[in-house]
Scaffold this motif. Structure first.
Motif, PDB file in Angstrom:
ATOM      1  N   HIS A 215      60.623  16.515  25.911  1.00  0.00           N
ATOM      2  CA  HIS A 215      61.132  17.632  25.107  1.00  0.00           C
ATOM      3  C   HIS A 215      61.999  17.171  23.952  1.00  0.00           C
ATOM      4  O   HIS A 215      62.238  17.919  23.006  1.00  0.00           O
ATOM      5  CB  HIS A 215      61.916  18.593  26.007  1.00  0.00           C
ATOM      6  CG  HIS A 215      62.997  17.923  26.809  1.00  0.00           C
ATOM      7  ND1 HIS A 215      62.788  16.755  27.531  1.00  0.00           N
ATOM      8  CD2 HIS A 215      64.309  18.234  27.000  1.00  0.00           C
ATOM      9  CE1 HIS A 215      63.919  16.400  28.138  1.00  0.00           C
ATOM     10  NE2 HIS A 215      64.846  17.270  27.821  1.00  0.00           N
ATOM     11  N   LEU A 216      62.499  15.915  24.008  1.00  0.00           N
ATOM     12  CA  LEU A 216      63.385  15.400  22.951  1.00  0.00           C
ATOM     13  C   LEU A 216      62.694  14.393  22.054  1.00  0.00           C
ATOM     14  O   LEU A 216      63.188  14.094  20.956  1.00  0.00           O
ATOM     15  CB  LEU A 216      64.608  14.717  23.585  1.00  0.00           C
ATOM     16  CG  LEU A 216      65.491  15.590  24.481  1.00  0.00           C
ATOM     17  CD1 LEU A 216      66.610  14.748  25.092  1.00  0.00           C
ATOM     18  CD2 LEU A 216      66.076  16.749  23.668  1.00  0.00           C
ATOM     19  N   ALA A 217      61.554  13.861  22.489  1.00  0.00           N
ATOM     20  CA  ALA A 217      60.912  12.741  21.792  1.00  0.00           C
ATOM     21  C   ALA A 217      60.101  13.208  20.586  1.00  0.00           C
ATOM     22  O   ALA A 217      59.700  14.370  20.487  1.00  0.00           O
ATOM     23  CB  ALA A 217      59.996  12.000  22.759  1.00  0.00           C
ATOM     24  N   GLY A 218      59.850  12.306  19.682  1.00  0.00           N
ATOM     25  CA  GLY A 218      58.966  12.549  18.553  1.00  0.00           C
ATOM     26  C   GLY A 218      58.041  11.369  18.352  1.00  0.00           C
ATOM     27  O   GLY A 218      58.197  10.322  18.986  1.00  0.00           O
ATOM     28  N   ALA A 219      57.064  11.552  17.492  1.00  0.00           N
ATOM     29  CA  ALA A 219      56.196  10.453  17.057  1.00  0.00           C
ATOM     30  C   ALA A 219      56.000  10.639  15.560  1.00  0.00           C
ATOM     31  O   ALA A 219      56.097  11.757  15.051  1.00  0.00           O
ATOM     32  CB  ALA A 219      54.853  10.502  17.777  1.00  0.00           C
ATOM     33  N   ILE A 220      55.753   9.550  14.865  1.00  0.00           N
ATOM     34  CA  ILE A 220      55.435   9.668  13.443  1.00  0.00           C
ATOM     35  C   ILE A 220      53.919   9.762  13.308  1.00  0.00           C
ATOM     36  O   ILE A 220      53.196   8.851  13.712  1.00  0.00           O
ATOM     37  CB  ILE A 220      55.990   8.482  12.641  1.00  0.00           C
ATOM     38  CG1 ILE A 220      57.525   8.481  12.705  1.00  0.00           C
ATOM     39  CG2 ILE A 220      55.528   8.562  11.180  1.00  0.00           C
ATOM     40  CD1 ILE A 220      58.196   7.376  11.926  1.00  0.00           C
TER      41      ILE A 220
ATOM     42  N   ALA B  60      54.590  12.527   9.124  1.00  0.00           N
ATOM     43  CA  ALA B  60      55.251  13.730   9.634  1.00  0.00           C
ATOM     44  C   ALA B  60      55.788  13.372  11.016  1.00  0.00           C
ATOM     45  O   ALA B  60      55.263  12.473  11.677  1.00  0.00           O
ATOM     46  CB  ALA B  60      54.266  14.891   9.738  1.00  0.00           C
ATOM     47  N   ILE B  61      56.846  14.051  11.430  1.00  0.00           N
ATOM     48  CA  ILE B  61      57.347  13.839  12.788  1.00  0.00           C
ATOM     49  C   ILE B  61      56.681  14.868  13.692  1.00  0.00           C
ATOM     50  O   ILE B  61      56.831  16.073  13.487  1.00  0.00           O
ATOM     51  CB  ILE B  61      58.881  13.946  12.848  1.00  0.00           C
ATOM     52  CG1 ILE B  61      59.506  12.812  12.005  1.00  0.00           C
ATOM     53  CG2 ILE B  61      59.366  13.870  14.294  1.00  0.00           C
ATOM     54  CD1 ILE B  61      61.024  12.797  12.013  1.00  0.00           C
ATOM     55  N   SER B  62      55.902  14.379  14.632  1.00  0.00           N
ATOM     56  CA  SER B  62      55.265  15.258  15.606  1.00  0.00           C
ATOM     57  C   SER B  62      56.119  15.320  16.858  1.00  0.00           C
ATOM     58  O   SER B  62      56.773  14.337  17.225  1.00  0.00           O
ATOM     59  CB  SER B  62      53.863  14.751  15.950  1.00  0.00           C
ATOM     60  OG  SER B  62      52.996  14.958  14.850  1.00  0.00           O
ATOM     61  N   VAL B  63      56.115  16.483  17.487  1.00  0.00           N
ATOM     62  CA  VAL B  63      56.910  16.659  18.702  1.00  0.00           C
ATOM     63  C   VAL B  63      56.065  17.368  19.752  1.00  0.00           C
ATOM     64  O   VAL B  63      55.024  17.949  19.457  1.00  0.00           O
ATOM     65  CB  VAL B  63      58.204  17.465  18.425  1.00  0.00           C
ATOM     66  CG1 VAL B  63      59.082  16.733  17.417  1.00  0.00           C
ATOM     67  CG2 VAL B  63      57.890  18.871  17.936  1.00  0.00           C
TER      68      VAL B  63
ATOM     69  N   ALA C   2      62.838  18.110   5.524  1.00  0.00           N
ATOM     70  CA  ALA C   2      61.954  19.226   5.867  1.00  0.00           C
ATOM     71  C   ALA C   2      60.576  18.971   5.250  1.00  0.00           C
ATOM     72  O   ALA C   2      60.458  18.696   4.059  1.00  0.00           O
ATOM     73  CB  ALA C   2      62.537  20.542   5.352  1.00  0.00           C
ATOM     74  N   ALA C   3      59.529  19.050   6.075  1.00  0.00           N
ATOM     75  CA  ALA C   3      58.175  18.774   5.585  1.00  0.00           C
ATOM     76  C   ALA C   3      57.806  19.712   4.435  1.00  0.00           C
ATOM     77  O   ALA C   3      57.080  19.327   3.506  1.00  0.00           O
ATOM     78  CB  ALA C   3      57.169  18.908   6.737  1.00  0.00           C
ATOM     79  N   ASP C   4      58.328  20.935   4.475  1.00  0.00           N
ATOM     80  CA  ASP C   4      58.071  21.883   3.388  1.00  0.00           C
ATOM     81  C   ASP C   4      58.463  21.328   2.028  1.00  0.00           C
ATOM     82  O   ASP C   4      57.834  21.660   1.015  1.00  0.00           O
ATOM     83  CB  ASP C   4      58.876  23.180   3.616  1.00  0.00           C
ATOM     84  CG  ASP C   4      58.131  24.144   4.530  1.00  0.00           C
ATOM     85  OD1 ASP C   4      56.955  23.869   4.856  1.00  0.00           O
ATOM     86  OD2 ASP C   4      58.733  25.161   4.914  1.00  0.00           O
ATOM     87  N   GLU C   5      59.538  20.534   1.992  1.00  0.00           N
ATOM     88  CA  GLU C   5      59.987  19.996   0.700  1.00  0.00           C
ATOM     89  C   GLU C   5      58.928  19.044   0.130  1.00  0.00           C
ATOM     90  O   GLU C   5      58.746  18.962  -1.089  1.00  0.00           O
ATOM     91  CB  GLU C   5      61.328  19.274   0.831  1.00  0.00           C
ATOM     92  CG  GLU C   5      62.401  19.977   1.658  1.00  0.00           C
ATOM     93  CD  GLU C   5      62.839  21.343   1.142  1.00  0.00           C
ATOM     94  OE1 GLU C   5      62.329  21.805   0.103  1.00  0.00           O
ATOM     95  OE2 GLU C   5      63.702  21.955   1.807  1.00  0.00           O
TER      96      GLU C   5
ATOM     97  N   ALA D  62      59.639  15.515   8.327  1.00  0.00           N
ATOM     98  CA  ALA D  62      58.843  14.360   7.917  1.00  0.00           C
ATOM     99  C   ALA D  62      59.786  13.213   7.585  1.00  0.00           C
ATOM    100  O   ALA D  62      60.898  13.450   7.092  1.00  0.00           O
ATOM    101  CB  ALA D  62      57.995  14.704   6.694  1.00  0.00           C
ATOM    102  N   PRO D  63      59.361  11.967   7.833  1.00  0.00           N
ATOM    103  CA  PRO D  63      60.189  10.843   7.391  1.00  0.00           C
ATOM    104  C   PRO D  63      60.368  10.937   5.877  1.00  0.00           C
ATOM    105  O   PRO D  63      59.438  11.293   5.162  1.00  0.00           O
ATOM    106  CB  PRO D  63      59.354   9.609   7.761  1.00  0.00           C
ATOM    107  CG  PRO D  63      58.328  10.075   8.731  1.00  0.00           C
ATOM    108  CD  PRO D  63      58.093  11.523   8.426  1.00  0.00           C
ATOM    109  N   CYS D  64      61.563  10.641   5.415  1.00  0.00           N
ATOM    110  CA  CYS D  64      61.878  10.788   3.992  1.00  0.00           C
ATOM    111  C   CYS D  64      61.142   9.705   3.189  1.00  0.00           C
ATOM    112  O   CYS D  64      61.239   8.536   3.514  1.00  0.00           O
ATOM    113  CB  CYS D  64      63.381  10.662   3.809  1.00  0.00           C
ATOM    114  SG  CYS D  64      63.961  11.446   2.336  1.00  0.00           S
TER     115      CYS D  64
END
Lengths: 299, 299
Positions: free
Chosen positions: A75-80, B79-82, B60-63, B113-115
């Motif tokens: 629930h806290l993790a992410g992936a790129i 993008a950061i996926s969760v 923010a990915a929107d940006e 998203a990663p900057c």
């Protein structure tokens, strides 16, 4: 109360809100305060001859699999995620993007994940090594926890500064005592109230409740908790990892057995937020000792 | 040659390789060198009264959608996926994770998203504001570009330190001249060879070639290029954004028209790598002026 603190810090320009809850920019004054806490941790790390290592804010996703992070904290993790297979697919990708809004369909999880704690990249670095009686490391970096919130103490991206010891049980036990001294000294120096308490990690689900109980029973985690009207919030923790991080990487102690590891970790933004919470919105009004510790003009 | 430099820096412990190409830890000596370059940029930023802002390594990915980054650079973006919808799905998620290896199936791109560059979070911060004649900002942070490589100059995660000006055309033109002075001064102070040259961004695909040609025709990007046997590599760039970032956010200049913006950005790790490339593997042997600039003992 914590939410109101966040609003006040945004209004006064210390924190810069973004479109995403729990993701803030910081102004130069806030960064100065964060830097002072980090410098104090670095001084303590140098006292135990810690080797400085710094990692970028992402880690190989495999490392999170290897130490069970994804099973314990999904629930806290992410992936790129990245745009998969761009080579030779220019026309298809361009056409899809020009239709608009189809970006997400192109994405696949990559081999990278946002780093969930500052010390995760350290253990693969030590993989297969013999650390003798014990070695210490000073690591600091941005960490990601997926918990969008208006509580400024629950940022999704925050900095953690850790001193880690990897070695024999005896050496690591001595380090754990020293780590508690460090935490107590830091909060005394900065003039912050923080109460030591047994704690658990926020494990996922009903299986997680068993892991948390075991953590308590074995006394593996102690936190330094800032009291707030909304409940306590941890500013630092001292953790005995036993062989959790060392066994998966074959890190060996002086006796040829798997090493154990432990750490003391400080949430840099949280320590700064605690100062605002306990001493008020204007650092010019903070107690002299707190001002000195934060490298501010006193008086 | 650049690849060999990376191997040498890993062997000597300045860089700490990870399981992912182009993702490195850094030791304390390397961080000291990076810090010296950053401090030099901060001095120049203070000379133009730049406001310090610091953002975490995700935006923010929107940006990224709003300013067209995903259309121009889909091959470099992330993008950061969760783990989506954890609430109430504990049993299903736990069961899936215990079968093993199914983590990726649970992931969906989040709102983060990663900057990709240090200044991207700045423009939404200024959205709808009037910046008068012009305002300057000092921003620095970790940036992500998806280009796995053994070339240490092509890190996937690296720090960019930027001085940004947002304002009227006349003010921004004056800033652009100053920005070139800053870049030239920095490379002189650090004793590094870097040649100014017109440049383009690495736009995606055949449509991107048109964008690159327009960038050249309008003289919007100049780089400071370190020559290497494998070709030149940019250590810094000076960019005229025109209204690319200001128009989507309704940022207004002193004349009521959309503001324009420009920046000078330094690749902090790249400047350090250039010093190793140009002056050799041991900082103790670097020229005195270079040692002084990096805050090293001279001689």
């Amino acid at each position: 109360m914590r939410q109101e603190l966040g609003q006040a810090l945004c209004r006064d320009g210390y924190l810069l809100p973004t479109a995403v809850a729990g993701v803030y920019g910081r102004d130069g004054r806030f960064e100065h305060l964060v830097g002072a806490v980090g410098a104090a941790v670095s001084v303590m790390a140098a006292e135990v001859d810690a080797t400085v290592v710094r990692y970028p804010p992402a880690v190989a996703a495999d490392e999170l699999h290897r130490v069970g992070y994804l099973r314990s904290f999904p629930h806290l993790a992410g992936a790129i995620s990245v745009c998969a297979d761009t080579t030779g697919r220019e026309t298809a990708i361009a056409a899809r993007l020009h239709r608009g809004g189809a970006w997400e369909e192109l994405l696949r999880p990559s081999d990278l994940a946002p780093c969930p704690a500052a010390c995760y990249p350290l253990y693969p670095h030590l993989a297969g090594r013999a650390v003798g009686g014990g070695k210490r490391y000073d690591t600091m970096g941005y960490c990601f926890r997926r918990e969008p919130s208006d509580d400024p103490f629950r940022m999704q991206l925050f900095r953690m500064h850790e001193i880690v010891c990897v070695g024999d049980r005896t050496t690591v036990d001595a380090f754990l005592a020293r780590a508690h001294d460090f935490a107590a000294r830091l909060f005394t120096d900065f003039g912050l109230a923080a109460t030591r308490a047994a704690a658990t990690d926020p494990f996922f689900g009903s299986g997680g409740r068993m892991l948390a109980r075991e953590q308590l029973d074995r006394d593996l985690k102690q936190e330094y908790v800032c009291p707030t009207p909304d409940g306590g919030v941890a500013l630092a923790s001292v953790n005995d990892h036993e062989t959790h991080f060392t066994r998966p990487y074959g890190i060996i102690g002086g006796d040829g057995a798997p090493a154990v590891s432990a750490c003391v970790g400080f949430g840099l933004e949280r320590v700064v937020l605690a100062a605002f919470l306990q001493h008020g919105p204007d650092p010019a009004d903070w107690p002299g000792g707190t001002q000195r510790a934060f490298g501010l003009p006193t008086g």
